[in-house]
Structure formats: structure tokens, C-alpha cells
Write an enzyme that holds these catalytic residues in place. Structure first.
Site, mmCIF file in Angstrom:
data_model
loop_
_atom_site.group_PDB
_atom_site.id
_atom_site.type_symbol
_atom_site.label_atom_id
_atom_site.label_comp_id
_atom_site.label_asym_id
_atom_site.label_seq_id
_atom_site.Cartn_x
_atom_site.Cartn_y
_atom_site.Cartn_z
ATOM 1 C CB THR A 88 -0.922 0.001 1.234
ATOM 2 O OG1 THR A 88 -0.115 -0.206 2.422
ATOM 3 C CG2 THR A 88 -1.945 -1.121 1.152
ATOM 4 C CD GLU A 89 4.905 -0.407 0.515
ATOM 5 O OE1 GLU A 89 5.612 -1.181 1.168
ATOM 6 O OE2 GLU A 89 3.977 -0.800 -0.236
ATOM 7 C CB VAL A 90 1.471 3.783 -4.543
ATOM 8 C CG1 VAL A 90 2.711 3.176 -5.177
ATOM 9 C CG2 VAL A 90 0.316 2.780 -4.526
#
Length: 258
Positions: free
Chosen positions: A134-136
Site C-alpha cells: 500500500t506504499e503508493v
């Protein structure tokens, strides 16, 4: 004071348990260091043939620690690089570990937590578990895991997972090759243990070790070079305005405007 991990050895199986349930087993520097130490100890312990990585609480691992993320807002590039290299060391250690590593995933595995599952040799997960890089969503880049994931499931599938940042079910994760098997939660521990015991009783220690060594030797120089570049990219990205905005919104529990 509660230790961030617990370890034990039973019937030639080494168990490493993430033990920060109140923090959803988030990856703090202390937890990462303890994991490195535990894997190092098990690597050199002849009583351990197979390792099971598991967790206490409802979440397997929620990624980076919130308190630490807040501190990261004030880090220099050098401090961010040191932090990235710390996680790179752990991921590489597990991925190239001479003994088989099995993840027992009872709860959601997100961002760096999903990366932990990615670098294990096998992963058994409960049906209700969600996975996601989920970094983006908050201005980060999933740099380190991109190297391992591309090697495992290919660039096309990796691109979909990393660029979308979407959460996916255990069943979908199994279809993609991210995890080995989906199990009812009540049978997860039993099924994981059965599989580990079968490896212990049926397979040669030497053969498993050499097979894994050969598999991980393929493209090893290129992988290590890519990981160095990924750690640098990660450190640089943390100083970008989007990352600063994303972290602030994440901590405030609001949605950033991109």
C-alpha cells in the site's frame, strides 16, 4: 517489558513470533533488529531444521511503525538510507536463509508486513486475511519488495500489485503465487505445523539447503545490485513532497489530495 518477538524450538522447528499485537506487529527498528538476531541464531543452531514465522494478535504485520513514521519526517537522507538498509538486511536474510522459512499468516499483512510474507519460502494464510503493498497510497515507494516480488511472480503481476496499492484477498494472493495455501483460521496453525513437520521428517536437510542455495544463486549479483538501488530510491523518495504530505495525512487519518 514485553519483548518484540518470541522464539522457541520444538521438534526441530524454530518458531519466531511477532509479539507487538497492540501495535499490529508494526516494524519498528527494534523489532527488525530482533528478527535479524533470531534468524541468525536459528541459522547456526543444529536443532533447527525449519523455521515458522508467525504473529500474535489480529494482524500479522501492518508495515512501518506509526511512531517511527512520525520520526522519519525529520530524517536526513543518510538516516533514511540507514533505515532502508536495515529492512533490506532482514528481507535478504530471510530470502537467502539456508533453511526453509514458512509464514503462518493469521491476520492482515500490509506494506512491509506483506514484504515479510513475500520473502518466505512458503506462506499459509487464513481466508479473511488481506494482503497489500500500500506504499503508493501515502507517497512511499515499495522499492525493496519490488525486487523480490518480480523475481517470484514476474514483472506484470508485480506491477499491478505495486502500482495499484490495492488490497487483495488470500484467495487472490494464492492465484497470483504470493502465498502457498489458504486455510480456515481455526485450522491454520494445525495445517502450518503439519506441513513443517512433514518437511522435517521427509526431506533431507542437506538437500533442502542446497536446493534453496541454488535457487537463490540465480541472478544473485543482479538482485543485490537492484536492492542497493532500491534502498537508495526509498531513501530519496522519503524526502519528496508527496511522501511528506502522505505521511502527514496518514498520521492525521485523512486522505491526501494528490
Amino acid at each position: 517489558m514485553q519483548k518484540p518477538i518470541q522464539t522457541k524450538i520444538e521438534n526441530r522447528i524454530g518458531f519466531i513470533t511477532l509479539n507487538r499485537p497492540e501495535k499490529r506487529n508494526a516494524l519498528s527498528p527494534e523489532l527488525i533488529e530482533e528478527l535479524v538476531n533470531a534468524f541468525t541464531a536459528f541459522e547456526h543452531d543444529p536443532a533447527v531444521k525449519v523455521v515458522v514465522l508467525k504473529a500474535e494478535g489480529k494482524a500479522f504485520c501492518a508495515g512501518a511503525d506509526l511512531d517511527y513514521i512520525q520520526q522519519m519526517q525529520h530524517f536526513s537522507y543518510e538516516e533514511n538510507l540507514e533505515d532502508s538498509n536495515r529492512l533490506k538486511t532482514l528481507f535478504t536474510q530471510i530470502y537467502e536463509f539456508p533453511k526453509v522459512v514458512i509464514a503462518q499468516v493469521q491476520g492482515h499483512a500490509l506494506a512491509g508486513g506483506c514484504g515479510l510474507v513475500t520473502v518466505c519460502d512458503f506462506a499459509f494464510a487464513a481466508f479473511e486475511v488481506l494482503f497489500g503493498y500500500t506504499e503508493v497510497k501515502i507517497g512511499f515507494i515499495p522499492a525493496l519488495v519490488s525486487v523480490f516480488l518480480t523475481e517470484q511472480i514476474g514483472q506484470a503481476k508485480t506491477s499491478v500489485l505495486l502500482l495499484s496499492g490495492e488490497l487483495i484477498s488470500s484467495s487472490k494472493s494464492s492465484e497470483l503465487g504470493l502465498i502457498t495455501e489458504v486455510v480456515e483460521l481455526e485450522f491454520l496453525e494445525k495445517r502450518t505445523l503439519e506441513f513443517a513437520e512433514k518437511l522435517v521428517s521427509d526431506n533431507s536437510t542437506f538437500s533442502m539447503q542446497e536446493t534453496k542455495r541454488l535457487l537463490r544463486s540465480l541472478g544473485k549479483a543482479e538482485r543485490h545490485q537492484a536492492l542497493d538501488l532500491a534502498a537508495e530510491a526509498n531513501a530519496k523518495a522519503r524526502g519528496h513532497g508527496d511522501c511528506v504530505k502522505g505521511i502527514s495525512a496518514f498520521l492525521a487519518k485523512t486522505k491526501p489530495s494528490w
